[in-house]
Design an enzyme around this catalytic site. Structure first.
Site, PDB file in Angstrom:
ATOM      1  N   ASN A   9       1.042  -0.917  -0.143  1.00  0.00           N
ATOM      2  CA  ASN A   9       0.221   0.166   0.123  1.00  0.00           C
ATOM      3  C   ASN A   9       1.181   0.926   0.008  1.00  0.00           C
ATOM      4  OD1 ASN A   9      -1.791   1.940   0.516  1.00  0.00           O
ATOM      5  ND2 ASN A   9      -2.542   1.527   2.156  1.00  0.00           N
ATOM      6  N   TRP A  10       0.574   1.719  -1.253  1.00  0.00           N
ATOM      7  CA  TRP A  10       1.855   3.005  -1.162  1.00  0.00           C
ATOM      8  C   TRP A  10       0.901   4.512  -0.903  1.00  0.00           C
ATOM      9  CZ3 TRP A  10       4.020   2.981  -6.933  1.00  0.00           C
ATOM     10  CH2 TRP A  10       5.054   1.433  -7.099  1.00  0.00           C
ATOM     11  N   LYS A  11       0.160   3.898  -0.503  1.00  0.00           N
ATOM     12  CA  LYS A  11      -1.039   5.846  -0.056  1.00  0.00           C
ATOM     13  C   LYS A  11      -0.573   6.801  -0.725  1.00  0.00           C
ATOM     14  CE  LYS A  11      -0.313   3.088   4.796  1.00  0.00           C
ATOM     15  NZ  LYS A  11      -0.066   3.710   6.120  1.00  0.00           N
ATOM     16  N   HIS A  95      -9.324   0.848   4.869  1.00  0.00           N
ATOM     17  CA  HIS A  95      -8.523   1.164   5.786  1.00  0.00           C
ATOM     18  C   HIS A  95      -8.400   1.967   6.745  1.00  0.00           C
ATOM     19  CE1 HIS A  95      -3.898   2.743   6.563  1.00  0.00           C
ATOM     20  NE2 HIS A  95      -3.423   1.294   5.704  1.00  0.00           N
ATOM     21  N   GLU A  97      -6.653   5.074   8.092  1.00  0.00           N
ATOM     22  CA  GLU A  97      -6.553   6.106   7.349  1.00  0.00           C
ATOM     23  C   GLU A  97      -7.849   6.385   7.699  1.00  0.00           C
ATOM     24  OE1 GLU A  97      -3.603   5.634   5.523  1.00  0.00           O
ATOM     25  OE2 GLU A  97      -2.328   5.162   7.675  1.00  0.00           O
ATOM     26  N   GLU A 169      -5.678  -5.500  11.040  1.00  0.00           N
ATOM     27  CA  GLU A 169      -4.559  -4.042  10.653  1.00  0.00           C
ATOM     28  C   GLU A 169      -4.618  -3.703  12.087  1.00  0.00           C
ATOM     29  OE1 GLU A 169      -2.625  -2.847   6.877  1.00  0.00           O
ATOM     30  OE2 GLU A 169      -4.002  -1.453   6.963  1.00  0.00           O
ATOM     31  N   GLY A 175       2.341   1.806  10.577  1.00  0.00           N
ATOM     32  CA  GLY A 175       3.110   3.043  10.823  1.00  0.00           C
ATOM     33  C   GLY A 175       3.744   3.448  12.007  1.00  0.00           C
ATOM     34  N   SER A 214       3.050  -2.499  10.082  1.00  0.00           N
ATOM     35  CA  SER A 214       4.466  -2.364  10.987  1.00  0.00           C
ATOM     36  C   SER A 214       5.570  -3.641  10.394  1.00  0.00           C
ATOM     37  CB  SER A 214       4.734  -2.122  11.733  1.00  0.00           C
ATOM     38  OG  SER A 214       4.691  -0.759  12.128  1.00  0.00           O
ATOM     39  N   GLY A 235       2.687  -1.595   4.619  1.00  0.00           N
ATOM     40  CA  GLY A 235       2.768   0.285   3.753  1.00  0.00           C
ATOM     41  C   GLY A 235       3.997   0.315   3.867  1.00  0.00           C
ATOM     42  N   GLY A 236       4.608   1.110   5.031  1.00  0.00           N
ATOM     43  CA  GLY A 236       5.759   1.497   5.011  1.00  0.00           C
ATOM     44  C   GLY A 236       7.609   0.397   4.130  1.00  0.00           C
TER      45      GLY A 236
HETATM   46  C1  PEP Z   1      -1.030   0.099   6.041  1.00  0.00           C
HETATM   47  O1  PEP Z   1      -0.416   1.407   5.875  1.00  0.00           O
HETATM   48  O2  PEP Z   1      -1.622  -0.842   5.425  1.00  0.00           O
HETATM   49  C2  PEP Z   1       0.240  -0.490   7.147  1.00  0.00           C
HETATM   50  C3  PEP Z   1       0.159  -1.828   7.399  1.00  0.00           C
HETATM   51  O3  PEP Z   1       0.972   0.389   7.566  1.00  0.00           O
HETATM   52  P1  PEP Z   1       2.448   0.095   7.878  1.00  0.00           P
HETATM   53  O4  PEP Z   1       3.143  -0.943   7.376  1.00  0.00           O
HETATM   54  O5  PEP Z   1       3.435   1.132   8.103  1.00  0.00           O
HETATM   55  O6  PEP Z   1       2.358  -0.004   9.235  1.00  0.00           O
END
Ligand code: PEP
Length: 256
Positions: A9-11, A95, A97, A169, A175, A214, A235-236
């Protein structure tokens, strides 16, 4: 046996050139015959160029959201049908966010409408569910997961793996650098699987349940080794091949 998924997920990150470079690097490392389904979810304007960059390989494309109607006076929104035309196969829905941070503050009813829209257009929804830290501290995690899952898939016809993907999640892990322990993840995933069995019967065994929060190269292996963890939503660590590719490898190692 469920084929695990590793989805990035590049956001709202990377520009067009960086996105193309990232896809080229993943392509160079990821052999098509591997037992894991890899998905990249770039920002909406990059879906068409990403589809071009992915042409001829098995890495799949996903969007980060859709609106639920086919067309109309919804300035700024994009329909499931429009997303499907880009070549995307997946769409992330609900998601954290979008539920908790961005102005829309989506509720479960809206997310369910979007799940139906995704299916109408032939997209596989990746339905995100997860508790906040306050809910975990109040020992409400399983209750929250049951509610979000049940409300998210109301009326959805689920039989095969393409009909639905779930992403667990925990909001406190996204994040933050603080991942759920493998035992916490397995407990949540086993609960979701049991609730899916109650809701859709034996088809629950076809649904991939991804862990997100994470995930990094050094914790991916033990998370993916859990019985009900069928890969990850990243994500990251999906923004660089140096971190995303080792996570794909961890999923491959757990799958074979
Ligand atoms: C996400 O945004 O779906 C996510 C899991 O982010 P991260 O891996 O950065 O925690």
């Amino acid at each position: 046996m469920r084929r695990p998924i590793v989805a990035g997920n590049w956001k709202m990150n990377l520009d067009l050139a960086a996105g193309r470079d990232l896809i080229a690097s993943i392509r160079a490392e990821y052999a098509t015959a591997e037992p894991v389904e890899v998905v990249v979810c770039p920002p909406t304007p990059y879906l068409f160029p990403a589809a071009k960059a992915l042409d001829g390989c098995e890495i799949r494309l996903g969007a980060q959201d859709i609106y639920y109607t086919k067309s109309g006076a919804y300035t700024g929104e994009v329909s499931a049908e429009m997303i499907a035309e880009t070549g995307a196969d997946f769409v992330i829905l609900g998601h954290s966010e979008r539920r908790h941070t961005i102005g829309h503050l989506e509720d479960d009813r809206m997310i369910n409408l979007k799940a139906h829209a995704a299916r109408r257009a032939g997209l596989t929804p990746i339905l995100c569910v997860g508790e906040t830290l306050a809910e975990r501290d109040a020992e409400k995690t399983l209750e929250v997961l049951t509610f979000q899952l049940t409300a998210g898939i109301v009326g959805l016809d689920v039989s095969g793996a393409k009909d639905l993907v779930i992403a667990y999640e925990p909001v406190w892990a996204i994040g933050t650098g603080r991942n759920a322990t493998p035992a916490q993840a397995q407990e949540a995933h086993a609960h979701l699987r049991a609730e899916l069995r109650r809701l859709i019967g034996a088809a629950a065994d076809n649904v991939r349940i991804l862990y997100g929060g994470s995930v990094k190269p050094d914790n991916a292996g033990e998370l993916f080794a859990q019985a009900d963890v069928d890969g990850g939503l990243i994500g990251g660590a999906s923004l660089k091949a140096d971190t995303f590719v080792p996570i794909i490898r961890a999923a491959v190692a757990a799958a074979v």
